[in-house]
Design a protein around this motif. Structure first.
Motif, mmCIF file in Angstrom:
data_model
loop_
_atom_site.group_PDB
_atom_site.id
_atom_site.type_symbol
_atom_site.label_atom_id
_atom_site.label_comp_id
_atom_site.label_asym_id
_atom_site.label_seq_id
_atom_site.Cartn_x
_atom_site.Cartn_y
_atom_site.Cartn_z
ATOM 1 N N SER A 233 0.826 -1.209 0.000
ATOM 2 C CA SER A 233 0.000 0.000 0.000
ATOM 3 C C SER A 233 0.858 1.255 0.000
ATOM 4 O O SER A 233 0.509 2.258 -0.631
ATOM 5 N N TRP A 234 2.011 1.214 0.682
ATOM 6 C CA TRP A 234 2.912 2.367 0.679
ATOM 7 C C TRP A 234 3.512 2.586 -0.711
ATOM 8 O O TRP A 234 3.666 3.721 -1.158
ATOM 9 N N VAL A 237 0.774 3.915 -3.390
ATOM 10 C CA VAL A 237 0.095 5.214 -3.161
ATOM 11 C C VAL A 237 0.459 6.189 -4.261
ATOM 12 O O VAL A 237 1.625 6.325 -4.611
#
Length: 237
Positions: A233-234, A237
Motif C-alpha cells: 500500500s505504501w 500510493v
C-alpha cells in the motif's frame, strides 16, 4: 576522483530524493518479482537472497538481545545456519529464533517506507551496507560467494546505472522481499507436514515456549502477509 570526492558523491546519492517512477514501472517490478518467486527455475536461485535476509535477521536479533554472534553459514541448498552464544532459553533465544522467517518481510517493509519517502537510491546503499556487515560474519565459502555476488550486483546498479534504472531495481528488490517472505513460511509448513521440520525455527520455538509449532508458523505468516499488504500500500500510493 579523490577519496574525498568519492565519499561526497556517495553521500549525495544516499540522501538524494528521487521522484516515484511511473506506475507502469512500479507494477512491472511487482510482476517481475512475482515471477521470480513463483517460477521454480528462478526461485531456486533467487531464494538465496531470502536466505541471506533470513540469516541476517537471526544475526541482528542475536546481537540486539545481548547474545554473542559466532558466525553465519549459507548453503547451496538455500538453507543457512546462524550460531550465537548465550542462554539456551529465555527471551533472547526466542526472539533470535523468531526473527528469521519474518526478517525478509520486515526488511521489505522498511524498504517500502524508504521508497515512499523517495529514497530509492539510498535504499540500495543501505542494502549494500547491510551486506557488508553480514560479510564479516560469514564462515563458509558458499556464503562468502553468495554475499559478495549480491553486493556486487547492488553496487553495480547503485554506481553505474542511471537513476531511473536504480529506482526500478529498488522497487524490484522491495517487491521481491515482500512477496517471497510469505512463500518461505508456506514452504516451512509443507516441510513440517511431511515430517521434515523437526529442527525448524518453528519447532525449536515450540520446545522453548510450549506453544505449538503451527502457532509459530501462523505468527510468521501473519507478520509476512501483513508486511506485504502494508508495504504494498505504501508503494502503490
Amino acid at each position: 576522483m579523490t577519496r574525498v570526492d568519492v565519499v561526497h558523491e556517495v553521500w549525495q546519492r544516499v540522501y538524494a530524493v528521487q521522484p516515484a517512477p511511473p506506475s507502469n514501472v512500479v507494477l512491472g517490478a511487482a510482476v517481475v518479482a512475482l515471477v521470480l518467486v513463483l517460477w521454480s527455475p528462478a526461485w531456486s536461485l533467487t531464494r538465496h537472497v531470502v536466505t541471506i535476509a533470513h540469516e541476517g535477521a537471526h544475526g541482528v536479533a542475536a546481537v540486539l538481545t545481548g547474545r554473542r554472534l559466532s558466525g553465519i553459514r549459507l548453503h547451496s541448498d538455500t538453507s543457512g545456519l546462524t550460531a550465537s552464544r548465550g542462554r539456551p532459553r529465555g527471551p533472547g533465544m526466542v526472539l533470535t529464533l523468531a526473527a528469521g522467517y519474518v526478517g525478509p518481510g520486515l526488511v521489505g517493509l522498511g524498504a517500502a517506507a524508504l521508497l515512499g519517502a523517495g529514497h530509492a537510491v539510498g535504499l540500495l546503499w543501505g542494502l549494500l551496507l547491510l551486506l557488508a556487515l553480514l560479510l564479516l560474519q560469514i564462515r563458509n565459502f558458499f556464503g562468502l560467494w553468495s554475499v559478495l555476488v549480491s553486493g556486487a550486483v547492488v553496487f553495480a546498479v547503485s554506481w553505474f546505472l542511471p537513476t531511473q534504472a536504480q529506482s526500478a531495481f529498488a522497487y524490484l528488490v522491495t517487491w521481491f522481499l515482500l512477496l517471497a517472505a510469505p512463500k518461505t513460511v508456506a514452504e516451512l509448513q509443507v516441510q513440517r507436514s511431511r515430517g521434515a521440520g523437526a529442527g525448524s525455527d518453528a519447532d525449536q520455538l515450540a520446545r522453548l515456549t510450549h506453544l505449538p509449532g503451527l502457532a509459530w508458523v501462523g505468527t510468521f505468516l501473519l507478520v509476512t502477509v501483513g508486511a506485504l499488504l502494508l508495504g504494498g500500500s505504501w508503494i502503490l500510493v
